[in-house]
Write a protein that holds these residues in place. Structure first.
Motif, PDB file in Angstrom:
ATOM      1  N   ILE A   1       4.342  -6.081   5.590  1.00  0.00           N
ATOM      2  CA  ILE A   1       4.523  -6.603   4.231  1.00  0.00           C
ATOM      3  C   ILE A   1       4.994  -8.051   4.336  1.00  0.00           C
TER       4      ILE A   1
ATOM      5  N   LEU B   1       9.296   1.542  -1.270  1.00  0.00           N
ATOM      6  CA  LEU B   1       8.201   0.731  -0.749  1.00  0.00           C
ATOM      7  C   LEU B   1       7.128   1.594  -0.097  1.00  0.00           C
ATOM      8  N   GLU B   2       7.545   2.668   0.548  1.00  0.00           N
ATOM      9  CA  GLU B   2       6.597   3.548   1.223  1.00  0.00           C
ATOM     10  C   GLU B   2       5.585   4.122   0.245  1.00  0.00           C
TER      11      GLU B   2
ATOM     12  N   LYS C   1      -1.868  -1.389   3.808  1.00  0.00           N
ATOM     13  CA  LYS C   1      -1.669  -0.038   4.347  1.00  0.00           C
ATOM     14  C   LYS C   1      -2.226   0.000   5.762  1.00  0.00           C
TER      15      LYS C   1
ATOM     16  N   PHE D   1      -0.165  -3.415  -1.831  1.00  0.00           N
ATOM     17  CA  PHE D   1       0.474  -3.538  -0.531  1.00  0.00           C
ATOM     18  C   PHE D   1      -0.526  -3.207   0.566  1.00  0.00           C
TER      19      PHE D   1
ATOM     20  N   LYS E   1       5.643  -2.465   8.498  1.00  0.00           N
ATOM     21  CA  LYS E   1       4.604  -2.142   7.518  1.00  0.00           C
ATOM     22  C   LYS E   1       3.670  -3.308   7.258  1.00  0.00           C
TER      23      LYS E   1
ATOM     24  N   CYS F   1       3.042   1.436  -0.361  1.00  0.00           N
ATOM     25  CA  CYS F   1       2.232   1.167   0.826  1.00  0.00           C
ATOM     26  C   CYS F   1       1.205   2.265   1.088  1.00  0.00           C
ATOM     27  N   ASN F   2       1.481   3.468   0.628  1.00  0.00           N
ATOM     28  CA  ASN F   2       0.591   4.586   0.915  1.00  0.00           C
ATOM     29  C   ASN F   2      -0.522   4.741  -0.103  1.00  0.00           C
TER      30      ASN F   2
ATOM     31  N   GLN G   1       4.956 -10.985  -0.733  1.00  0.00           N
ATOM     32  CA  GLN G   1       5.094  -9.768  -1.525  1.00  0.00           C
ATOM     33  C   GLN G   1       6.558  -9.348  -1.663  1.00  0.00           C
TER      34      GLN G   1
END
Length: 292
Positions: A50, A112-113, A125, A123, A48, A116-117, A54
């Motif tokens: 990350i 976390l998803e 993307k 975060f 992802k 991220c979205n 973070q």
């Protein structure tokens, strides 16, 4: 106010009590980096994009050597099985160190998803959802992910009764459970029959999903630590757990495993504790006669 980490952020450092957009201090992932479930989340973080600014991996010593956080500047590890995600929070549900905790590898990735979205939460993307964009995509990913979880669960009695890592040697039981592992692998093989695995190679990012991470996590863990490449079948006609005659070959799984290995996320970093220690490997790779 009820805890809601996904409400739209205000121009302050908190989102529903969770310090998310500004990352005034990093979230912490407490982990034994070489073990399967923590490693699953570490691979996810890399896929992802990350960074540690973070979500920082808080490496914990193996239980045999103290079970403490190696970097003593970080908060001590919370109670419970690892991995555990520690999220800075001002919510009343936080502990006295100012964290709330998310436990279990898949729950951490789902949590976390969500962040991220949505660009709002700070975060990156870069690659979109790893859970699918359409109902059918999400269902297909869930199918394989369920089987990948089944593989990891079924592996426990295989290693418990068949290797030096288990407390008791019952080769017959280990061998029987290994047949159930192969049953799930055969089902995944059928799901993968039309998939182009070259799209997973190297730095390509648009075709990876959560199930890929979980499946690779199982295959690599068993191969690396137990010395068994589960993608290599005997090539013979064998009797499956239902008494049916099937050919034991997994060509698509071979393609999948070899393609995912080339990804940066899959590379183990020994300095970060991502390689199993020799004492553990020596026990895990010691198989009872008649199992394999």
């Amino acid at each position: 106010m009820a805890y809601n980490p996904f409400q739209p952020p205000k121009p302050v450092t908190t989102v529903g009590g969770v310090i998310a957009p500004s990352f005034g201090k990093p979230w912490l992932l407490y982990a034994y980096p070489w073990m399967p479930f923590p490693r699953r989340v570490i691979i996810y973080l890399r896929e992802k994009g990350i960074p540690e600014s973070q979500v920082k991996v808080a490496r914990v010593q193996d239980p045999k050597f103290g079970n403490e956080v190696i970097d003593t500047s970080l908060a001590p590890r919370p109670a419970g099985s690892l991995p555990i995600l520690a999220v800075p929070s001002q919510d009343q549900s936080a502990d006295d160190r100012g964290y709330i905790y998310i436990r279990q590898a898949n729950a951490i990735m789902y949590f976390l998803e969500e962040f991220c979205n949505d660009f709002q939460y700070g975060f990156a993307k870069p690659y979109g959802s790893f859970l699918g964009k359409t109902p059918l995509q999400r269902a297909r990913i869930a199918e394989v992910m369920s089987l990948a979880e089944e593989l990891m669960v079924a592996w426990n009695p295989v290693r418990t009764f068949g290797t030096g890592a288990g407390p008791v040697s019952i080769p017959e039981a280990s061998r029987e459970m290994l047949r159930w592992v192969r049953r799930a692998l055969m089902t995944v093989e059928r799901f993968f029959k039309d998939r182009d695995m070259t799209l997973l190679e190297g730095g390509k990012t648009l075709h990876i999903n959560m199930a890929d991470i979980v499946l690779y996590n199982f295959l690599e863990f068993v191969d690396d630590c137990y010395g068994v490449d589960m993608t290599i079948g005997s090539g013979d006609m064998v009797e499956d757990v239902y008494g049916r005659q099937v050919t034991e070959v997994f060509p698509k799984l071979v393609e999948f495993y070899q393609a995912f290995k080339t990804r940066e996320s899959a590379k183990r970093d020994e300095e970060r504790g991502e390689v199993a220690p020799e004492y553990a490997k020596s026990m895990m790779s010691k198989w009872a006669d008649g199992v394999l």
